[in-house]
Design an enzyme around this catalytic site. Structure first.
Site, PDB file in Angstrom:
ATOM      1  N   ARG A  49      22.268  34.595 149.030  1.00  0.00           N
ATOM      2  CA  ARG A  49      23.101  35.477 148.197  1.00  0.00           C
ATOM      3  C   ARG A  49      23.564  36.645 149.063  1.00  0.00           C
ATOM      4  O   ARG A  49      23.080  37.769 148.971  1.00  0.00           O
ATOM      5  CB  ARG A  49      22.279  35.974 147.006  1.00  0.00           C
ATOM      6  N   SER A 118      25.210  31.023 136.209  1.00  0.00           N
ATOM      7  CA  SER A 118      24.515  32.167 135.619  1.00  0.00           C
ATOM      8  C   SER A 118      24.952  32.371 134.173  1.00  0.00           C
ATOM      9  O   SER A 118      26.141  32.266 133.851  1.00  0.00           O
ATOM     10  CB  SER A 118      24.814  33.447 136.410  1.00  0.00           C
ATOM     11  N   LYS A 147      21.347  44.194 141.924  1.00  0.00           N
ATOM     12  CA  LYS A 147      22.797  44.257 141.765  1.00  0.00           C
ATOM     13  C   LYS A 147      23.238  45.705 141.593  1.00  0.00           C
ATOM     14  O   LYS A 147      22.554  46.494 140.934  1.00  0.00           O
ATOM     15  CB  LYS A 147      23.248  43.459 140.537  1.00  0.00           C
TER      16      LYS A 147
END
Length: 223
Positions: A49, A118, A147
């Site tokens: 990621r 997601s 995030k």
């Protein structure tokens, strides 16, 4: 009891085994080191990621992690980027609600690659029933710092309902820790996705092994 669901008919994709799904986002000890530890621990999957802007570095990282995981029992998943997943021959790609539509990504990657999606609400879980995906992420279950603009916290109570209505295996994600596993309906999810709890651990290898083993043990004991 929540039933295990298998891939759709006629598809050759490797199944995502139950256990710890490790997400790597700028880990303190480096992507390669944690990927090597994940393979050594026999984790079901590692997801790259990468959130930086250096596209060449992104591809280079993906190639390195593909080399580390190739031939092992640990699947390699690329987040957001089906093009990079195809370039490095990854085992799968994971997309979000604002990425390319799942149907378009499936056409692009074909039937032999895993596709994850997601979801952040029961409505999205329900909508995903008709999507050509192999598993869904559900969260954030708890507050998360991974995030810059996190989605609203769902809380652990909705995980059971998500497990009841989902047509796909669930990967629970968001602020999960070893202690918090005790408060989850582990039968509602096939995997737990962890980021900070491993990446910031004093001994990441020990932490990921403990999380993976404990999840499998607790999940089995609650059937």
């Amino acid at each position: 009891m929540h039933a295990e669901r298998s891939p759709g008919p006629g598809r050759n994709r490797d199944r995502l085994r139950p256990g710890l799904y490790l997400v790597l986002t700028e880990p303190r000890d480096g992507y390669e080191i944690l990927a090597e530890l994940a393979v050594r621990a026999g984790l079901p999957a590692v997801q790259l990621r990468y959130k930086g802007d250096d596209q060449r570095h992104h591809v280079a990282l993906a190639r390195e992690l593909r080399t580390i995981t190739r031939g092992s029992s640990t699947l390699f998943i690329v987040n957001d980027r089906p093009d990079i997943a195809l370039m490095v021959e990854a085992d799968g790609v994971h997309i979000g609600q604002e990425d390319l539509p799942a149907e378009a990504v499936r056409r692009l990657i074909g039937d032999n690659m895993l596709l994850g999606l997601s979801t952040h609400s029961l409505e999205q879980v329900s909508a995903a029933r008709s999507e050509p995906v192999d598993y869904i992420g559900f969260g954030p279950i708890y507050p998360t710092t991974s995030k810059a603009k996190p989605d609203p916290v769902i809380g652990p109570d909705l995980l059971s309902e998500a497990g009841r209505i989902s047509a796909h295996p669930i990967v629970a994600i968001g602020g999960l820790t070893l202690k918090r596993l005790a408060h989850l309906d582990l039968q509602a999810c096939r995997n737990i996705a962890i980021i900070s709890e491993v990446a910031q651990a004093e001994n990441p290898g020990e932490k990921m092994s403990a999380l993976h083993t404990r999840f499998i043990e607790w999940r089995g004991s609650r059937i």
